[in-house]
Design a protein around this motif. Structure first.
Motif, short mmCIF file in Angstrom:
data_model
loop_
_atom_site.label_atom_id
_atom_site.label_comp_id
_atom_site.label_asym_id
_atom_site.label_seq_id
_atom_site.Cartn_x
_atom_site.Cartn_y
_atom_site.Cartn_z
N PRO A 78 0.80 -1.23 0.00
CA PRO A 78 0.00 0.00 0.00
C PRO A 78 0.83 1.28 0.00
CG PRO A 78 -0.31 -1.28 2.03
CD PRO A 78 0.38 -2.17 1.05
N ALA A 103 1.25 1.96 -3.63
CA ALA A 103 0.04 1.78 -4.44
C ALA A 103 -0.07 2.81 -5.56
CB ALA A 103 -1.20 1.86 -3.54
N THR A 106 -0.11 -6.78 -0.47
CA THR A 106 -1.02 -5.72 -0.83
C THR A 106 -1.94 -5.47 0.35
OG1 THR A 106 -2.69 -5.02 -2.43
CG2 THR A 106 -2.66 -7.36 -1.87
N LEU A 147 -4.04 -2.28 2.88
CA LEU A 147 -4.29 -0.88 3.23
C LEU A 147 -3.43 -0.49 4.42
CD1 LEU A 147 -8.23 -0.86 3.09
CD2 LEU A 147 -6.64 -0.09 1.30
N GLN A 163 -4.76 3.45 -2.71
CA GLN A 163 -4.56 2.20 -1.99
C GLN A 163 -5.71 1.24 -2.25
OE1 GLN A 163 -3.23 2.13 2.13
NE2 GLN A 163 -2.69 4.30 2.04
N PHE A 168 -5.29 -2.29 -4.22
CA PHE A 168 -5.70 -3.47 -3.45
C PHE A 168 -6.71 -4.30 -4.25
CE2 PHE A 168 -7.66 -4.77 0.94
CZ PHE A 168 -7.09 -6.02 0.84
#
Length: 456
Positions: free
Chosen positions: A65, A68, A94, A96, A108, A112
């Protein structure tokens, strides 16, 4: 002792002058495996390089993240290509991270969700990073159907409610050196999760156990995590913890697992099932209901290597033809496809490829000359005479490109592959005559396949 470090970053610069020594020390100390985790494009590539260089190292590919905002379409396409490596066992890390917010939260979420969809498409589990965002991350996992592939909530630091929901979705939890810290909540969460839902990691070079806190972490320190879990689950020795968490890890990441049914026989032909990936989601596809064909379960636990496929083939002398046709699109695995085809051709086999015709689109290059070296026949699923009908029936991943790519693929095969046939499934309201006229215009053979019936 079967110690398995499921989350390491040995490609990071902290190891640049000592990497080989650290890896040697790890395996000398009793580790049986390490998974090196990708966090961006560069580290994903380096993770695969490490895995290729060491038999007992596997890799993941993904965008953390924190990174991202760097996952645009070009990088995502590159990431997908990397994910098809035989040594890649998961997508991630991956997730948050609302603690540091090094990438905007909107980006993010987007990164994701993109990686979850990639994991589902490739049938790979997820490695999830969550910090200060457990409610939000688990909501994403639920809404995107991530439970279809499952995965691990790495360095777990959530609450009981998050364990309950994550378990319901099919996820497990990893713990590292933080479980040894004074006042850590991790021991209580591990006890609540239960050993059947736990794997262990170091997250090295970070989060060294209490005995080395503040110093460089390394995979050999995984023993401190096993020791602490042995204290928490006091009926189990460290050896028991190592064995149980090893079994959990190898099941999750499909390591050392039987691939599934690779080779199966129908009507005197041998069929090879080398991938379950497909760039179409045809509404009539039998695998939407069941992966069983003539008593053979074609759901692969993982994609078999070329050597495994060769071993599964055995003696071909009794077969009229060997057909690359399982429950997926074989051209997703061009290198493996060609290596096995070369092997079979050297033994005098007649070879057929059953394909959806998107191989050149999938591989981003014209693959016909490569196929022409080995294949005697090619059967291409056309299924519609127009782009509009094709997209409605086959639901391709690239609706703006797929039909034209199939038509071009068919034309390119003519004159290079000795026998080219297009097939159409007998779907209600589809103009079969129009499909046959289209095949005639393309100058190829035509075959009508009954709906929902397996035929050769």
């Amino acid at each position: 002792m079967k110690l398995f470090d499921t989350h390491a970053h040995l490609d990071f610069p902290q190891y640049d002058n000592i990497r080989n020594e650290i890896i040697k020390e790890s395996f000398d100390s009793g580790l049986v495996g390490i998974i090196n985790i990708g966090v961006d494009m560069e580290s994903s590539e380096k993770s695969i390089q490490l895995a290729d260089n060491y038999e007992n190292i596997r890799a993941t590919v993904g965008f953390h993240p924190h990174d991202a905002s760097k996952l645009g379409k070009n990088n995502f396409d590159r990431l997908e290509r990397l994910a098809k490596s035989d040594k890649v066992v998961a997508i991630g890390e991956t997730g948050l991270d609302f603690y540091r917010d090094l990438s905007p939260r909107k980006e993010q979420y987007e990164a994701f969700e993109m990686q979850i969809e990639l994991a589902k498409r490739l049938n790979l589990p997820l490695v999830i990073h969550i910090r200060n965002a457990y409610d939000e991350a688990i909501e994403v996992l639920e809404s995107t159907g991530a439970g279809a592939v499952g995965g691990v909530l790495h360095c777990f630091a959530g609450e009981e409610k998050h364990i309950d929901k994550a378990k319901e979705l099919g996820f497990i939890f990893s713990f590292n050196g933080t479980i040894t810290y004074k006042n850590s909540n991790a021991p209580r969460m591990a006890a609540y999760a239960g050993l059947d839902s736990i794997i262990i990691e170091t997250d090295c070079p970070y989060l060294a156990p209490q005995a080395y806190r503040g110093k460089l972490n390394k995979p050999s320190y995984i023993i401190y995590v096993a020791d602490k879990l042995s204290e928490i689950f006091n009926r189990y020795s460290p050896e028991d913890i190592a064995r149980i968490t090893y079994d959990n890890a190898t099941e999750l990441f499909k390591i050392d697992a039987d691939a599934g049914t690779i080779a199966y026989e129908i009507k005197g032909n041998l069929y090879l099932n080398i991938t379950n990936r497909c760039s179409n989601n045809c509404f009539f596809c039998a695998r939407n209901n069941d992966y069983t064909v003539r008593g053979n379960n074609l759901r692969l636990n993982r994609e078999p290597s070329a050597e495994e496929i060769k071993n599964a083939i055995g003696d071909i002398s009794g077969y009229e033809e060997v057909v690359f046709c399982g429950y997926g699109e074989p051209t997703y695995r061009m290198e493996t496809l060609l290596e096995v085809a070369r092997h079979l051709k050297s033994k005098g086999a007649q070879l057929r490829l059953n394909t959806n015709g998107q191989g050149s689109l999938i591989n981003d290059r014209n693959i016909i000359d490569d196929l022409a070296k080995y294949f005697d026949r090619i059967s291409i699923s056309l299924n519609a005479p127009t782009e509009e009908q094709y997209n409605r029936i086959c639901k391709p991943e690239s609706p703006e490109k797929a039909f034209d790519a199939v038509v071009e693929f068919i034309r390119d095969c003519c004159g290079k592959i000795p026998e080219v046939v297009v097939s159409v499934v007998d779907i209600p309201k589809l103009d079969i005559g129009e499909c046959q006229r289209f095949a005639n215009e393309l100058g190829v053979g035509f075959r009508l396949r009954p709906l929902n019936k397996i035929s050769s």
